[in-house]
Design an enzyme around this catalytic site. Structure first.
Site, short mmCIF file in Angstrom:
data_model
loop_
_atom_site.label_atom_id
_atom_site.label_comp_id
_atom_site.label_asym_id
_atom_site.label_seq_id
_atom_site.Cartn_x
_atom_site.Cartn_y
_atom_site.Cartn_z
N ASP A 1 0.82 -1.06 0.14
CA ASP A 1 -0.03 -0.07 0.16
C ASP A 1 0.81 1.30 0.11
OD1 ASP A 1 -2.17 1.87 0.06
OD2 ASP A 1 -3.12 0.51 1.74
N ARG B 1 0.24 3.98 1.80
CA ARG B 1 0.42 4.15 3.01
C ARG B 1 0.35 3.15 4.05
NH1 ARG B 1 -3.81 7.35 0.95
NH2 ARG B 1 -5.01 5.47 1.23
N ILE C 1 3.39 1.09 -6.63
CA ILE C 1 3.34 -0.08 -7.88
C ILE C 1 4.18 0.61 -9.12
CG2 ILE C 1 1.39 -1.49 -7.12
CD1 ILE C 1 -0.32 0.27 -8.91
N TYR D 1 -10.03 7.97 -16.16
CA TYR D 1 -9.89 6.61 -15.14
C TYR D 1 -10.67 5.61 -15.85
CZ TYR D 1 -11.90 3.92 -11.45
OH TYR D 1 -12.40 2.82 -10.56
N LYS E 1 -8.94 2.02 -17.25
CA LYS E 1 -9.43 0.88 -16.72
C LYS E 1 -9.89 -0.03 -18.03
CE LYS E 1 -9.96 0.75 -12.18
NZ LYS E 1 -9.19 -0.08 -11.47
N ILE F 1 -19.25 1.61 -5.14
CA ILE F 1 -19.37 0.73 -3.80
C ILE F 1 -19.57 1.33 -2.61
CG2 ILE F 1 -17.86 -1.08 -2.59
CD1 ILE F 1 -16.58 -1.64 -5.01
N1 SER Z 1 -16.34 4.71 -7.95
C1 SER Z 1 -15.69 4.89 -9.02
C2 SER Z 1 -15.42 6.61 -9.06
O1 SER Z 1 -16.34 7.11 -8.75
C3 SER Z 1 -16.06 4.57 -10.20
O2 SER Z 1 -15.38 3.21 -10.41
O3 SER Z 1 -14.38 6.75 -9.72
#
Ligand code: SER
Length: 325
Positions: free
Chosen positions: A20, A22, A40, A139, A143, A179
């Site tokens: 990690d 941190r 990484i 992002y 991905k 999530i």
């Molecule tokens: N939860 C992520 C974001 O908001 C999307 O995978 O960037």
């Protein structure tokens, strides 16, 4: 996700080497055989890991999320794609040195999708894995690149080399929705309004939601996300028909979050003040993902509906957390 995953892997008796950026909490560290603080993107760190351990499986969870990535797109690319490439290379070298394929679990995201307009999003409610793959964020692009690199390392790596090892990597990926965890508030993401609203209100704070009330994207709880990752990891390879899978649980609007939060905390102060930039990002993500392949190939099924996630998981745990804080 890392902390919850370490809990589950440790409970199953798996030896864990954690990395990690941190320092890990002592409690989490105690569940690992070793824990490294490092990046990484640092090839020296990965070389040390390669020299010191025999790695059977990598869970690669490190990334800069979608909001942060729009403030520093090049850094996001370095970490999200450069870091992924470094770990894929580590996995391939490990496979070569111990003569066995290394499993590589890669959480991808609904951010891999890019609905061209809000009208397209509304007209195409349920999105299959192979559609609308023109993401609007760095992002999301990162991905998608990770998914493709994984497939390349699995099926085509060093295609022309004489001493090529076939299938050094067993690559498996899930496109996760937003999530929600009862333990942690995410940072730097664009689905953050859901978990932020819950945690703010539970602490008695007012919350200004940065998207419109009618905004709808898929979400799931953290335990379900970890469960999905472990379930896909455990699936027999011959049942898998793809490398990348959607999973789905529930797809509430931002006003559905407000309604349930108010039900639990009647005095909640929630207002909606859309941030046009972040709104546009969420508007480019699908309302729902078609998870038929995951259900068929590795028996995916969600644990909760939106209501039961609130009633059975989020509210009891969030209340207990802030009552003792
Ligand atoms: N939860 C992520 C974001 O908001 C999307 O995978 O960037």
């Amino acid at each position: 996700m890392g902390h919850g995953l370490i809990d589950r892997l440790a409970a199953a008796g798996r030896p864990i080497v954690a990395v990690d950026i941190r320092e890990l909490d002592a409690g989490v560290r105690a569940k690992c055989r070793s824990a490294y603080v490092g990046d990484i993107c640092d090839p020296g760190l990965l070389e040390r890991l390669h020299a010191q351990y025999e790695v059977g499986e990598i869970f690669h969870l490190a990334a800069l999320l979608s909001t942060r990535g729009e403030f520093a797109p090049e850094t996001a690319h370095q970490v999200n794609v450069g870091g992924t490439l470094n770990l894929l290379k580590l996995a391939a070298e490990q496979a070569r040195s111990h003569g066995q394929g290394v499993k590589f679990m890669f959480p991808s995201s609904i951010a891999a999708y890019g609905m061209p307009t809000l009208a397209d999003k509304r007209a195409n409610r349920l999105v299959h894995e192979d559609r609308f793959l023109h993401p609007h964020t760095m992002y999301g692009i990162n991905k998608l690149a990770g998914e493709e690199l994984g497939r390349y390392y699995q099926d085509h790596y060093r295609k022309l080399a004489q001493d090529r090892m076939p299938r050094p990597i067993d690559f498996r990926s899930i496109r996760f929705p937003g999530i929600i965890s009862s333990d942690t508030v995410p940072s730097g993401g664009t689905s953050d309004y859901g978990p932020e609203m819950i945690h703010a209100v539970a602490q008695g704070e007012a919350y200004e939601c940065f998207v419109r009330p009618d905004t709808r994207i898929p979400f799931m709880t953290m335990p379900e996300a970890i469960d999905a990752l472990l379930r896909l990891s455990a699936a027999p390879k011959e049942r898998l028909t793809r490398t990348v899978y959607n999973v789905a649980a529930f797809s509430p609007t931002a006003s559905d979050f407000e309604r349930l939060v108010r039900g639990a905390y009647p005095g909640a102060q929630v207002t909606f003040v859309p941030d046009l930039g972040r709104q546009a990002i969420v508007d480019s993500w699908p309302e729902e993902c078609d998870d038929l392949a995951a259900r068929r190939d590795w028996d995916w099924s969600p644990t909760y509906t939106f209501e039961s996630a609130f009633g059975q998981y989020l509210m009891p745990k969030v209340r207990a957390r802030y009552a003792t804080a």
